[in-house]
Design an enzyme around this catalytic site. Structure first.
Site, short mmCIF file in Angstrom:
data_model
loop_
_atom_site.label_atom_id
_atom_site.label_comp_id
_atom_site.label_asym_id
_atom_site.label_seq_id
_atom_site.Cartn_x
_atom_site.Cartn_y
_atom_site.Cartn_z
N ASP A 215 -58.37 57.95 -81.81
CA ASP A 215 -57.89 59.27 -81.67
C ASP A 215 -56.32 59.42 -82.26
OD1 ASP A 215 -57.19 57.93 -79.35
OD2 ASP A 215 -56.96 59.66 -78.21
N SER A 311 -60.54 59.74 -67.31
CA SER A 311 -59.36 60.52 -67.86
C SER A 311 -59.10 61.65 -66.57
CB SER A 311 -59.38 61.13 -69.08
OG SER A 311 -58.33 61.51 -69.72
N SER A 312 -58.77 61.28 -65.54
CA SER A 312 -58.73 62.09 -64.61
C SER A 312 -57.19 62.69 -64.68
CB SER A 312 -58.41 61.49 -63.13
OG SER A 312 -57.76 60.29 -62.93
N ASP A 357 -58.58 63.24 -74.81
CA ASP A 357 -58.90 63.50 -73.25
C ASP A 357 -58.44 64.82 -72.84
OD1 ASP A 357 -59.46 60.63 -73.50
OD2 ASP A 357 -57.73 60.20 -72.48
#
Length: 570
Positions: A215, A311-312, A357
């Site tokens: 990414d 990816s909290s 994310d």
């Protein structure tokens, strides 16, 4: 002890350094992890372990005693390393009042065996000068890094006592998994504030089927928003206080808006504070006064597993911008919310992350993966075939992306792009890479090879999903793990073992490490009928081989972020 899990870091010194052993024993007795960088052989791997430990440790100890070779040698390795500190840490320092530079002591021993008063006075003066020099250096460090808590110990026993007390205060709080977090945050908010909130904002965690470390190279990713999310009950206040309640951390904290950048506040508040700090940007995007921000009440909980690669943190960021958009009465697109979340990572947390994310958390679609072009931010929904479950297997090894390795990988990718004369690795072709590979350092070439091949795997996996070819998707996932482990070198033994065990099971289409690496979880695509058997077998064998506990999760594709309006008092 992993360098990423140590609470206490013992600053390296030359010499035998016997002061370290009693402190390590005392910390062990209290359940406090310690990293000691002194090793028989100092090589590149040892240097990398020291750098990672120094970044993640909460308490740093340094003692200068008669065992220390020289203040100069210590300064070169110690103080230079301390200049890399990025967040609040505590430094405990002890300087033996009788310490003098060994070179000076040797020079004084060349005369009379008994010495004379002048020599004694010289040694005593040198001792005081050395002590003063080190303490002055510590004070300069404190001035340079205001968030660094520095303690000057009166003796080694005092240093040990302070270290244990400080480390205990900084031990991570136990995290509890909140069931039904949406109703839980609403009930907790009402219990605390005696009124309902204006809204409950939510944003999903994510898994990434394939496309890792592509990414931030403007490449392609294929993530899925999962049916687990972060929820934030929110309303404005009439004063400038931020009142935060975290059900996951069982913690409450209140502070004024003026302390948004105060890193002495609990670590779990960082992403929330970062989002609030960007509220002025939200106002400017809508032509409003950026200085009209008021305080707010926020109650937060979620069922996104923390620290395992789901990816909290991005879910918290996006949920916060959903809440802030509602509280400020401004309109933001889902892409704008994702981009603002990325800005929190870049400018408040200090991680130059990509956009994946936050974007999947904001725009995810039930029963679909999302092929994201990380340059144009174009998203293409890709249907997920029925009869398959996403299984994640947490290794129990926590990771910290703030550690230097993430930035190193990104710099290596940028170096490869410069050598090939392209804006990013997204623009490099296999033919160009083959022609320019000889000009690259070998490690840089390996990083570039992974990114180029991972982009191709991601596009192929999206097409295979459209055709319902899960066997092909699985083969591409397995190849991705091999590349991440051998070319990009972000895997660890626990991730390799977990991926290997999962790949061996009947009913598993494919498995690979997920997330930034250096810990976290493995993702596997598993036939619905095989899920329970695969989980039981893999977890049992993983524990037998590593001594660690495997924590499994199952997930289906969920929806992106949003807001539920309730009324409130705002």
């Amino acid at each position: 002890m992993s360098e990423q899990n140590a609470i206490v870091f013992l600053m390296g010194t030359a010499g035998t350094s016997q002061w370290r052993e009693p402190i390590k024993a005392a910390c062990a007795a209290e359940g406090i992890s310690v990293f000691d960088p002194v090793v028989p052989v100092w090589d590149e791997a040892a240097q990398q372990r020291e750098a990672a430990a120094l970044q993640s440790a909460q308490v740093i100890l340094m003692a200068i005693t008669d065992e220390t070779a020289s203040v100069g040698a210590l300064a070169e390795s110690g103080w230079t390393a301390l200049s890399a500190l990025k967040r609040r840490q505590a430094l405990g320092l002890y300087v033996d009042p009788n310490y003098i530079e060994p070179e000076l002591l040797l020079s004084q021993q060349t005369g009379s065996p008994h010495g004379d008063k002048r020599a004694t006075d010289t040694i005593e003066d040198a001792s005081q000068r050395a002590r003063k020099l080190v303490i002055q250096h510590a004070m300069r460090l404190a001035a340079q890094f205001p968030d660094l808590d520095i303690y000057i110990a009166k003796d080694l026993a005092d240093l040990q006592e302070w270290a244990i007390k400080t480390a205990k205060a900084r031990l991570p709080r136990p995290i509890r998994q909140v069931e039904q977090p949406q109703s839980a945050v609403l009930a907790a908010y009402i219990a605390r504030h005696k009124a309902p909130p204006l809204c409950v904002a939510y944003a999903s965690g994510r898994v990434n089927i394939i496309g890792e470390h592509t990414d931030y190279n403007d490449g392609f990713v294929l993530p899925v928003a999962i049916d687990k999310a972060i929820y934030i009950a929110a309303d404005v206040r009439q004063d400038d206080l931020i009142v935060l309640d975290s059900l996951d951390f069982d913690s409450q904290v209140t502070f004024p808006l003026a302390r948004l950048h105060d890193s002495s506040l609990p670590a779990w508040t960082r992403y929330i504070r970062g989002a609030i700090a960007l509220s002025g940007t939200i106002a400017l995007l809508n032509g409003q006064n950026p200085n009209r921000l008021r305080g707010m009440n926020l109650t937060i909980a979620g069922n996104v597993p923390l620290g395992a690669g789901f990816s909290s943190s991005a879910a918290i960021e996006v949920a916060m911008f959903e809440a802030l958009s509602a509280l400020l009465g401004v309109s933001l697109t889902q892409t704008q919310k994702a981009l603002l979340g990325q800005q929190v990572e870049h400018h408040f947390i200090g991680i130059r992350s990509g956009i994946m994310d936050q974007l999947i958390s904001a725009v995810g679609k039930p029963d679909h993966a999302l092929l994201i072009d990380c340059r144009s931010l174009e998203t293409t929904p890709v249907p997920l075939p029925s009869g398959v479950t996403i299984v994640t297997l947490d290794t129990g090894v926590r990771r910290e992306l703030v550690s230097s390795e993430y930035g190193v990988r990104r710099e290596q990718c940028e170096q490869a792009a410069r050598i090939m004369g392209v804006p990013s690795l997204r623009d490099a072709t296999p033919e160009l890479f083959a022609a320019k590979r000889a000009e690259m350092p070998e490690v840089v070439a390996r990083r570039a090879q992974h990114v180029l091949e991972e982009n191709a795997r991601t596009l192929a996996a999206a097409e295979a999903l459209r055709q319902g070819n899960l066997a092909q998707v699985g083969a591409l996932m397995n190849a991705s793990h091999t590349s991440l482990s051998q070319l990009y070198e972000v895997s660890i033994p626990e991730l390799d073992v977990m991926a290997e065990l999962a790949q061996q099971q009947e009913g598993v289409y494919g498995a690979r490490m997920m997330g930034g690496g250096f810990g976290g979880a493995v993702i596997a695509l598993v036939g619905d009928s095989a899920v329970q058997r695969v989980i039981e077998t893999v977890c049992k064998e993983y524990t037998a081989r590593t001594g660690r506990t495997c924590t499994p999760y199952t997930a289906k594709a969920g929806m992106g972020s949003g807001v539920i309006y309730l009324g409130g008092v705002g």
